[in-house]
Enzyme design. Sequence first.
Site, PDB file in Angstrom:
ATOM      1  N   GLU A   1     -19.085  10.705  42.529  1.00  0.00           N
ATOM      2  CA  GLU A   1     -19.262  10.690  41.077  1.00  0.00           C
ATOM      3  C   GLU A   1     -17.978  11.049  40.340  1.00  0.00           C
ATOM      4  OE1 GLU A   1     -22.587  13.218  40.273  1.00  0.00           O
ATOM      5  OE2 GLU A   1     -23.999  11.926  41.346  1.00  0.00           O
TER       6      GLU A   1
ATOM      7  N   HIS B   1     -27.462  18.162  43.493  1.00  0.00           N
ATOM      8  CA  HIS B   1     -26.102  18.283  44.032  1.00  0.00           C
ATOM      9  C   HIS B   1     -25.102  18.614  42.930  1.00  0.00           C
ATOM     10  CE1 HIS B   1     -26.663  14.044  42.853  1.00  0.00           C
ATOM     11  NE2 HIS B   1     -25.375  14.047  42.564  1.00  0.00           N
TER      12      HIS B   1
END
Length: 135
Positions: free
Chosen positions: A131, A101
């Site tokens: 994140e 990803h």
Amino acid sequence: MTGLSWRPQADCRERAVDTASVHRILQGLRYYFETDPACRFDFPLRLTGTPFQHRVWGTLLGIPAGQVRTYGALAAQLRTSPRAVAAACRANPCPVVVPCHRVVAATGPGGYCGATRGPHLKIKKWLLAHEGWHG
DNA sequence: TACCGCTCGTAAT
DNA sequence: ATTACGAGCGGTA
């Protein structure tokens, strides 16, 4: 995590895993999702794939959480083509842990789990946001 | 052979 | 300043 399509290959399905290991893996994933998106997964991975795919996946593991690379950049680094990198990402048998990803297209988010739009892509964006990456 | 989670150059709005 | 399109790309089934 619902909606993530795991496409286990023969090796993943047939390997016998003891309960303690499963526990450890689930704990690691839970820690990633609930506590620290930058944590390192320390459980062992045994991925099934071609030598080229292992090269790509190994490179992906070196991308820190919160950062992204483009298919083109990885291709240059690996002396191959963007599409080849994309194909290896697509073949990733262990999403999230092997962070495909974190690979995006030069012009947009790129695809995820075989799809270039739809729910899978929402997952990719969610993971990146989780994140702390804002593109 | 024919796909593709891409990219770059070029050209037309 | 965007969009659109074509050609080339390298690995895989």
